[in-house]
Design an enzyme around this catalytic site. Structure first.
Site, short mmCIF file in Angstrom:
data_model
loop_
_atom_site.label_atom_id
_atom_site.label_comp_id
_atom_site.label_asym_id
_atom_site.label_seq_id
_atom_site.Cartn_x
_atom_site.Cartn_y
_atom_site.Cartn_z
N SER A 126 -4.74 7.62 -4.83
CA SER A 126 -5.20 7.97 -3.49
C SER A 126 -5.59 9.44 -3.37
O SER A 126 -4.99 10.31 -4.03
CB SER A 126 -4.07 7.67 -2.50
OG SER A 126 -4.27 8.36 -1.29
N GLU A 128 -4.68 11.12 -1.05
CA GLU A 128 -3.48 11.79 -0.54
C GLU A 128 -2.77 12.57 -1.65
O GLU A 128 -1.94 13.43 -1.37
CB GLU A 128 -2.52 10.77 0.07
CG GLU A 128 -2.92 10.28 1.44
CD GLU A 128 -2.84 11.39 2.49
OE1 GLU A 128 -1.75 11.92 2.73
OE2 GLU A 128 -3.88 11.72 3.07
N TYR A 150 4.64 9.49 0.59
CA TYR A 150 3.61 8.55 0.11
C TYR A 150 2.77 9.21 -0.99
O TYR A 150 2.57 8.66 -2.07
CB TYR A 150 2.71 8.11 1.27
CG TYR A 150 1.48 7.34 0.80
CD1 TYR A 150 1.55 5.99 0.50
CD2 TYR A 150 0.25 8.00 0.63
CE1 TYR A 150 0.42 5.30 0.05
CE2 TYR A 150 -0.87 7.33 0.18
CZ TYR A 150 -0.78 5.97 -0.11
OH TYR A 150 -1.90 5.31 -0.57
P1 NDP Z 1 -2.56 -2.53 2.96
O1 NDP Z 1 -1.44 -1.79 3.63
O2 NDP Z 1 -3.59 -3.23 3.79
O3 NDP Z 1 -1.95 -3.61 1.97
C1 NDP Z 1 -0.76 -3.33 1.24
C2 NDP Z 1 -0.37 -4.57 0.46
O4 NDP Z 1 0.84 -4.26 -0.26
C3 NDP Z 1 -0.08 -5.79 1.34
O5 NDP Z 1 -0.57 -6.92 0.68
C4 NDP Z 1 1.44 -5.81 1.38
O6 NDP Z 1 2.00 -7.09 1.54
C5 NDP Z 1 1.76 -5.31 -0.02
N1 NDP Z 1 3.14 -4.82 -0.11
C6 NDP Z 1 3.67 -3.77 0.58
N2 NDP Z 1 4.96 -3.64 0.26
C7 NDP Z 1 5.25 -4.62 -0.64
C8 NDP Z 1 6.43 -5.03 -1.32
N3 NDP Z 1 7.56 -4.37 -1.15
N4 NDP Z 1 6.36 -6.09 -2.16
C9 NDP Z 1 5.19 -6.75 -2.33
N5 NDP Z 1 4.05 -6.42 -1.70
C10 NDP Z 1 4.08 -5.38 -0.87
O7 NDP Z 1 -3.26 -1.46 1.98
P2 NDP Z 1 -4.80 -1.33 1.54
O8 NDP Z 1 -5.33 -2.65 1.20
O9 NDP Z 1 -5.50 -0.46 2.51
O10 NDP Z 1 -4.62 -0.45 0.20
C11 NDP Z 1 -4.40 -1.06 -1.06
C12 NDP Z 1 -3.78 -0.03 -2.00
O11 NDP Z 1 -4.67 1.07 -2.14
C13 NDP Z 1 -2.45 0.56 -1.54
O12 NDP Z 1 -1.68 0.81 -2.71
C14 NDP Z 1 -2.83 1.88 -0.89
O13 NDP Z 1 -1.76 2.79 -0.97
C15 NDP Z 1 -4.00 2.28 -1.78
N6 NDP Z 1 -5.00 3.12 -1.14
C16 NDP Z 1 -5.62 2.71 0.02
C17 NDP Z 1 -6.62 3.47 0.56
C18 NDP Z 1 -7.30 3.07 1.84
O14 NDP Z 1 -7.95 3.94 2.44
N7 NDP Z 1 -7.21 1.82 2.28
C19 NDP Z 1 -7.08 4.71 -0.09
C20 NDP Z 1 -6.41 5.01 -1.32
C21 NDP Z 1 -5.41 4.23 -1.82
P3 NDP Z 1 2.42 -7.67 2.99
O15 NDP Z 1 1.15 -8.24 3.56
O16 NDP Z 1 3.44 -8.69 2.67
O17 NDP Z 1 2.95 -6.51 3.78
P1 GDR Z 2 -4.29 8.44 6.01
O1 GDR Z 2 -4.82 7.44 7.14
O2 GDR Z 2 -3.00 9.07 6.40
O3 GDR Z 2 -5.43 9.33 5.66
O4 GDR Z 2 -3.97 7.43 4.81
P2 GDR Z 2 -4.53 7.35 8.71
O5 GDR Z 2 -5.66 6.55 9.25
O6 GDR Z 2 -3.16 6.90 9.02
O7 GDR Z 2 -4.66 8.89 9.19
C1 GDR Z 2 -5.86 9.62 9.05
C2 GDR Z 2 -5.75 10.93 9.81
O8 GDR Z 2 -5.76 10.67 11.21
C3 GDR Z 2 -4.77 11.48 11.81
N1 GDR Z 2 -4.32 10.90 13.09
C4 GDR Z 2 -3.69 9.73 13.22
N2 GDR Z 2 -3.34 8.80 12.30
C5 GDR Z 2 -2.73 7.68 12.75
N3 GDR Z 2 -2.41 6.72 11.86
N4 GDR Z 2 -2.45 7.47 14.07
C6 GDR Z 2 -2.75 8.40 15.03
O9 GDR Z 2 -2.49 8.21 16.21
C7 GDR Z 2 -3.43 9.57 14.58
N5 GDR Z 2 -3.91 10.66 15.22
C8 GDR Z 2 -4.45 11.45 14.31
C9 GDR Z 2 -3.66 11.58 10.78
O10 GDR Z 2 -2.78 12.67 11.07
C10 GDR Z 2 -4.49 11.74 9.51
O11 GDR Z 2 -4.81 13.07 9.32
C11 GDR Z 2 -4.85 6.36 4.48
C12 GDR Z 2 -4.01 5.21 3.93
O12 GDR Z 2 -4.84 4.09 3.75
C13 GDR Z 2 -3.38 5.59 2.61
O13 GDR Z 2 -2.75 4.44 2.04
C14 GDR Z 2 -4.49 6.06 1.68
O14 GDR Z 2 -3.95 6.44 0.43
C15 GDR Z 2 -5.24 7.23 2.30
O15 GDR Z 2 -5.79 6.80 3.53
C16 GDR Z 2 -6.37 7.72 1.41
#
Ligand code: NDP
Ligand code: GDR
Length: 335
Positions: A126, A128, A150
């Site tokens: 990520s 992050e 995270y």
């Molecule tokens: P989601 O939060 O939508 O999905 C997370 C998945 O992980 C779900 O299927 C969830 O299952 C599963 N999971 C969580 N905890 C457990 C556990 N203890 N055991 C088994 N399964 C578990 O994430 P995204 O699809 O957005 O992201 C996919 C991956 O990519 C993640 O690792 C995230 O950190 C990473 N990532 C995402 C980004 C983004 O912007 N979306 C950017 C960079 C990295 P359940 O439905 O049961 O909760």
């Molecule tokens: P992020 O996504 O932390 O970048 O992680 P999120 O959408 O939660 O936050 C993005 C930015 O928005 C600001 N923010 C708020 N965020 C949330 N959730 N709720 C609020 O009310 C709010 N107000 C302002 C946050 O402070 C932050 O700066 C996502 C996840 O998908 C991670 O799993 C992934 O790795 C990274 O993107 C890349």
């Protein structure tokens, strides 16, 4: 080809499953047992795929359960997407985020090494990991400085993946993906929180949107585009790590402006700042340089920022106005 997707019930897992099915893969998903017991709520993103994929119950907290799934099938590729992925929650409970994200990744790698070392492995790294950014834009060589439990857990997963590649010769690759969104995004993330609340306001079911830091800047892409990059990473001759990003960045405020404008409203009339949504340590600004992915993988995104915002708002409007989905419940739980 047989692929195992952990986190198949999540945003990326569901799009990746669709992509791999379209390429003729046999797709398997690792899901929590509790999800199998509550399919109507837990499988909303994959309900349309259930007759075409095979699901296996396992827990990221349990090595034996992962070992059992890996031992039963000859997987060619494993996309390890499962994680506690909400940054704010990782401040609330850093211990379980670390446990799930670090040990879960280690268990996956260890089970594959033991049972199926030729299986190609993708780790969901990520942006992050860059946290307090050391250079702009961020690329593969930019040093990491994570700002949350995270982010720290993802740096550990990245290092584990590289170590299995170097120590045991496994094909283990990490994507360093910047934020990616879409209509299947979880409700707690800021983009979906905004678009679902815009829809509720438009439908007369809410009258304000509480947010934290409006000046945070992110490089937002579309999940559908980004799962293609994951697949491409596992098709290379040698394993490597790639930044995947749009190269375009916007503030949360700009996202609000566009989302409200999509329904003819001015965000300044509805957005309220609530300190609860600020993070103890913020990642202020991210923007990625995905030159390597574009040249080596031949990858490029197809969605623009405004197309993503429009698709998400229109989808939430359709859900709330057309199909009476319980958006309100999900949003009130979100933070
Ligand atoms: P989601 O939060 O939508 O999905 C997370 C998945 O992980 C779900 O299927 C969830 O299952 C599963 N999971 C969580 N905890 C457990 C556990 N203890 N055991 C088994 N399964 C578990 O994430 P995204 O699809 O957005 O992201 C996919 C991956 O990519 C993640 O690792 C995230 O950190 C990473 N990532 C995402 C980004 C983004 O912007 N979306 C950017 C960079 C990295 P359940 O439905 O049961 O909760
Ligand atoms: P992020 O996504 O932390 O970048 O992680 P999120 O959408 O939660 O936050 C993005 C930015 O928005 C600001 N923010 C708020 N965020 C949330 N959730 N709720 C609020 O009310 C709010 N107000 C302002 C946050 O402070 C932050 O700066 C996502 C996840 O998908 C991670 O799993 C992934 O790795 C990274 O993107 C890349």
């Amino acid at each position: 080809m047989k692929a195992l997707i952990t986190g198949i019930t999540g945003q990326d897992g569901s799009y990746l499953a669709e992509h791999l099915l379209s390429l003729g893969y046999e797709v398997h998903g690792l899901v929590r047992r509790i999800a199998l017991e509550d399919p109507e709520r837990r499988f909303t993103r994959i309900s349309h795929l259930l007759d075409r994929i095979q699901l296996h119950a396992a827990s990221l907290e349990s090595y034996p359960s992962i070992f059992a799934v890996v031992s039963r099938h000859e997987f060619d590729e494993c996309y390890h997407l499962a994680a506690q992925s909400f940054v704010a929650e990782s401040f609330a409970d850093g211990f379980s985020t670390m446990n799930t994200n670090i040990n879960g990744t280690h268990y996956m790698l260890a089970a594959l090494r033991e049972l199926r070392p030729q299986c190609r492995f993708y780790f969901a790294g990520s942006s992050e990991m860059f946290g307090l950014v050391q250079e702009t834009p961020q690329r593969e060589t930019t040093p990491f400085h994570p700002r949350s439990p995270y982010g720290i857990s993802k740096v550990a997963g990245f290092d584990l993946t590289r170590n299995y590649r170097e120590a045991y010769g496994m094909f283990a690759a990490s994507g360093i993906l910047f934020n990616h969104e879409g209509p299947r995004r979880g409700f707690e993330f800021v983009t979906r929180k905004i678009t679902s609340t815009v829809a509720r306001i438009k439908a007369g079911q809410a009258n304000e949107l509480q947010l934290g830091n409006l000046e945070a800047r992110r490089d937002w892409g579309h999940s559908k585009d980004y799962v293609r990059a994951m697949y491409l990473m596992l098709q290379q001759e040698t394993p490597d790590d790639f930044v995947v990003a749009s190269g375009d960045s916007h503030t949360v405020r700009e996202f609000c402006e566009l989302a409200f404008a999509e329904v003819g409203l001015d965000y300044r009339d509805y957005v309220r700042i609530d300190e609860r949504f600020y993070r103890p340590a913020e990642v202020e600004a991210l923007i990625g340089d995905s030159t390597k992915a574009r040249t080596v993988l031949g990858w490029q995104p197809t969605y623009t920022f405004s197309e993503i915002v429009r698709e998400m708002v229109q989808n939430d409007l359709k859900m709330i106005l057309g199909q009476n989905q319980p958006l309100s419940e999900a949003v009130s739980e979100a933070r």
